[in-house]
Structure formats: structure tokens, C-alpha cells
Design a protein around this motif. Structure first.
Motif, PDB file in Angstrom:
ATOM      1  N   GLY A  50     -17.292  14.006  49.470  1.00 16.20           N
ATOM      2  CA  GLY A  50     -17.964  14.107  50.758  1.00 16.20           C
ATOM      3  C   GLY A  50     -18.219  15.538  51.179  1.00 16.20           C
ATOM      4  O   GLY A  50     -18.937  15.789  52.159  1.00 16.20           O
ATOM      5  N   LEU A  51     -17.684  16.505  50.433  1.00 17.99           N
ATOM      6  CA  LEU A  51     -17.808  17.913  50.819  1.00 17.99           C
ATOM      7  C   LEU A  51     -19.258  18.414  50.873  1.00 17.99           C
ATOM      8  O   LEU A  51     -19.594  19.158  51.796  1.00 17.99           O
ATOM      9  CB  LEU A  51     -16.986  18.788  49.871  1.00 17.99           C
ATOM     10  N   GLY A 103      -6.459   8.795  52.644  1.00 14.94           N
ATOM     11  CA  GLY A 103      -6.350  10.240  52.474  1.00 14.94           C
ATOM     12  C   GLY A 103      -7.671  10.950  52.673  1.00 14.94           C
ATOM     13  O   GLY A 103      -7.769  11.924  53.431  1.00 14.94           O
ATOM     14  N   LYS A 104      -8.729  10.433  52.007  1.00 14.23           N
ATOM     15  CA  LYS A 104     -10.058  11.026  52.144  1.00 14.23           C
ATOM     16  C   LYS A 104     -10.588  10.861  53.564  1.00 14.23           C
ATOM     17  O   LYS A 104     -11.266  11.743  54.094  1.00 14.23           O
ATOM     18  CB  LYS A 104     -11.027  10.377  51.156  1.00 14.23           C
ATOM     19  N   LYS A 105     -10.284   9.705  54.155  1.00 12.27           N
ATOM     20  CA  LYS A 105     -10.774   9.417  55.505  1.00 12.27           C
ATOM     21  C   LYS A 105     -10.270  10.459  56.508  1.00 12.27           C
ATOM     22  O   LYS A 105     -11.040  11.007  57.295  1.00 12.27           O
ATOM     23  CB  LYS A 105     -10.306   8.019  55.925  1.00 12.27           C
ATOM     24  N   MET A 106      -8.963  10.751  56.459  1.00 14.34           N
ATOM     25  CA  MET A 106      -8.383  11.709  57.392  1.00 14.34           C
ATOM     26  C   MET A 106      -8.925  13.121  57.131  1.00 14.34           C
ATOM     27  O   MET A 106      -9.180  13.883  58.065  1.00 14.34           O
ATOM     28  CB  MET A 106      -6.859  11.695  57.274  1.00 14.34           C
ATOM     29  N   LYS A 107      -9.077  13.453  55.851  1.00 16.71           N
ATOM     30  CA  LYS A 107      -9.600  14.770  55.494  1.00 16.71           C
ATOM     31  C   LYS A 107     -11.024  14.948  56.000  1.00 16.71           C
ATOM     32  O   LYS A 107     -11.371  15.992  56.596  1.00 16.71           O
ATOM     33  CB  LYS A 107      -9.566  14.946  53.974  1.00 16.71           C
ATOM     34  N   MET A 108     -11.864  13.931  55.809  1.00 21.24           N
ATOM     35  CA  MET A 108     -13.255  14.013  56.244  1.00 21.24           C
ATOM     36  C   MET A 108     -13.371  14.041  57.762  1.00 21.24           C
ATOM     37  O   MET A 108     -14.217  14.754  58.311  1.00 21.24           O
ATOM     38  CB  MET A 108     -14.046  12.839  55.668  1.00 21.24           C
ATOM     39  N   LEU A 109     -12.534  13.281  58.448  1.00 19.84           N
ATOM     40  CA  LEU A 109     -12.542  13.309  59.919  1.00 19.84           C
ATOM     41  C   LEU A 109     -12.169  14.695  60.428  1.00 19.84           C
ATOM     42  O   LEU A 109     -12.777  15.210  61.373  1.00 19.84           O
ATOM     43  CB  LEU A 109     -11.571  12.264  60.466  1.00 19.84           C
ATOM     44  N   GLY A 110     -11.173  15.300  59.790  1.00 14.63           N
ATOM     45  CA  GLY A 110     -10.769  16.651  60.178  1.00 14.63           C
ATOM     46  C   GLY A 110     -11.875  17.663  59.934  1.00 14.63           C
ATOM     47  O   GLY A 110     -12.139  18.529  60.786  1.00 14.63           O
ATOM     48  N   LEU A 111     -12.542  17.552  58.794  1.00 11.88           N
ATOM     49  CA  LEU A 111     -13.631  18.471  58.473  1.00 11.88           C
ATOM     50  C   LEU A 111     -14.821  18.281  59.413  1.00 11.88           C
ATOM     51  O   LEU A 111     -15.467  19.251  59.824  1.00 11.88           O
ATOM     52  CB  LEU A 111     -14.069  18.271  57.024  1.00 11.88           C
ATOM     53  N   LEU A 112     -15.107  17.022  59.764  1.00  9.60           N
ATOM     54  CA  LEU A 112     -16.214  16.744  60.681  1.00  9.60           C
ATOM     55  C   LEU A 112     -15.931  17.351  62.053  1.00  9.60           C
ATOM     56  O   LEU A 112     -16.814  17.968  62.673  1.00  9.60           O
ATOM     57  CB  LEU A 112     -16.421  15.230  60.806  1.00  9.60           C
ATOM     58  N   LEU A 113     -14.707  17.206  62.521  1.00 10.41           N
ATOM     59  CA  LEU A 113     -14.313  17.812  63.802  1.00 10.41           C
ATOM     60  C   LEU A 113     -14.412  19.328  63.726  1.00 10.41           C
ATOM     61  O   LEU A 113     -14.871  19.981  64.678  1.00 10.41           O
ATOM     62  CB  LEU A 113     -12.888  17.381  64.155  1.00 10.41           C
ATOM     63  N   ALA A 114     -14.009  19.897  62.596  1.00  7.37           N
ATOM     64  CA  ALA A 114     -14.072  21.347  62.415  1.00  7.37           C
ATOM     65  C   ALA A 114     -15.514  21.841  62.454  1.00  7.37           C
ATOM     66  O   ALA A 114     -15.811  22.892  63.049  1.00  7.37           O
ATOM     67  CB  ALA A 114     -13.420  21.733  61.090  1.00  7.37           C
TER      68      ALA A 114
END
Length: 211
Positions: A50-51, A103-114
Motif C-alpha cells: 500500500g506504500l 498488522g497492515k491495516k494499523m500501519k496503513m491507518l497510521g500512514l494515512l493519518l500522517a
């Protein structure tokens, strides 16, 4: 040729390059649709990353801001193409989050917020701290840096292609559309005498040509 006629020719050519860039960008934006159809059908993000969509969203938001009249004048095609691009990338990210594992879900949510936090800070600083023309310079340099990050994102896909020994994760038409779009906006930037647009497009042209 009179000065008025020369200006009219430049205006027509720059508008044509801008329109071509927008149309080719639309092809680029819709090219991941088969990938996301596959994700929806399989209900899994499989080995897809998703990056690239995170990088693309940040880039679209910054370049959208750069193309707004409050920052730069006379480059509305930059604003239109990136507004459409931001919508597409956001939709793709949401789909990715829905079907990703925890794991990916939380990472992507964090990146989207960032991404949205960084964009909000950029808008605030550019309005509060900088006045024209320094505002355009500030956002312009940021747009170049964000584009470098976006151009680096295919390295994740290339790594996946090498590991899987398959090019299914690196569609040819995606690369072709990116190359042609970059050519169009390179010409648009040259005709508009905007170095940030033309210089930003140049690395993409080289990168796609190399591959």
C-alpha cells in the motif's frame, strides 16, 4: 510573428500540454483498478504493497496545493490533475485498509493519518509564514521532494517482481502512462516557465525510460 500572436501560440501549446497531461494522468489513476478488483474478489491484499498509494496521495495533495491560485497563478491544470489523483489514491487506500490483515491495516491507518497531518502543517505554514513569491518557492520545493519519494516507491514493486519472478505486479501500461504523462507536464512546465513543474517531471521520464 507579432508579440500577441506568439503569446497566443504559447498559450495554446501550454494548454494543450496541460490537457494531455490530465488525460494521461487519468489513465494512470485508473490503471490500478484491476489490482483492486482482485483484492476485493479475493478479500486479501496478498503481496501487494500500500506504500505507493500513500506516497502518491501525499504527492497529489502537495502538488494540488502548489497549483492553487493562492500559491501559484496560471497553472490550474496542476491543481485539477492532482485533485482527481488525490481522490483516486484515497479510495484505493481505503479499499486496501478494508481488506488488509490487522498488522497492515494499523500501519496503513497510521500512514494515512500522517499524510493528512503533514499536509495540514504544510498548508498552515505556507499561509502563516510565507508571502508570495516565497510561498510558491516553499511549496514548490516540497512538491519536488514529495515527487522524489513517489518515484522511489516503484522500487518496492521492482523488489517484488524480482522475488516472485513475475511482472504481474508491475503493469506495463502503468509505466507507459506515467512516462507519457511526465512528458506532457515537462512540456507544460517549460511553456509556463515554471521550473518546479518541468524539473519534477524530468526524473520520472528518466526512470520510466530506464525501465
Amino acid at each position: 510573428m507579432s508579440e500577441g500572436g506568439l503569446f497566443s501560440t504559447y498559450s495554446v501549446c501550454s494548454d494543450a500540454a496541460g490537457v494531455a497531461g490530465n488525460l494521461l494522468a487519468f489513465v494512470l489513476f485508473v490503471s490500478p483498478i484491476p489490482t483492486f478488483k482482485r483484492i476485493i474478489i479475493s478479500k486479501s491484499t496478498e503481496q501487494f504493497s500500500g506504500l505507493p498509494y500513500i506516497y502518491a496521495l501525499l504527492n497529489c495533495l502537495i502538488c494540488l496545493w502548489y497549483g492553487m491560485p493562492i500559491v501559484s497563478s496560471g497553472i490550474i491544470f496542476v491543481a485539477t490533475v492532482n485533485s482527481v489523483g488525490a481522490i483516486f489514491q484515497f479510495v484505493y487506500i481505503i479499499i486496501f485498509i478494508v481488506y488488509a490483515d490487522k498488522g497492515k491495516k494499523m500501519k496503513m491507518l497510521g500512514l494515512l493519518l500522517a499524510v493528512f497531518s503533514v499536509f495540514a502543517i504544510i498548508v498552515f505554514v505556507s499561509i502563516r509564514v510565507f508571502e508570495p513569491p516565497n510561498r510558491q518557492l516553499f511549496v514548490g520545493y516540497l512538491s519536488v521532494f514529495s515527487l522524489i519519494s513517489m518515484f522511489a516507491s516503484p522500487l518496492f514493486i521492482i523488489n517484488l517482481v524480482i522475488r516472485t519472478k513475475s511482472v504481474e505486479y508491475m503493469p506495463f501500461y502503468l509505466s507507459l502512462a506515467t512516462f507519457l504523462m511526465s512528458l506532457s507536464f515537462f512540456a507544460y512546465g517549460m511553456l509556463k516557465q515554471d521550473p518546479f513543474i518541468s524539473v519534477s517531471s524530468y526524473p520520472s521520464i528518466l526512470g520510466k525510460y530506464a525501465f
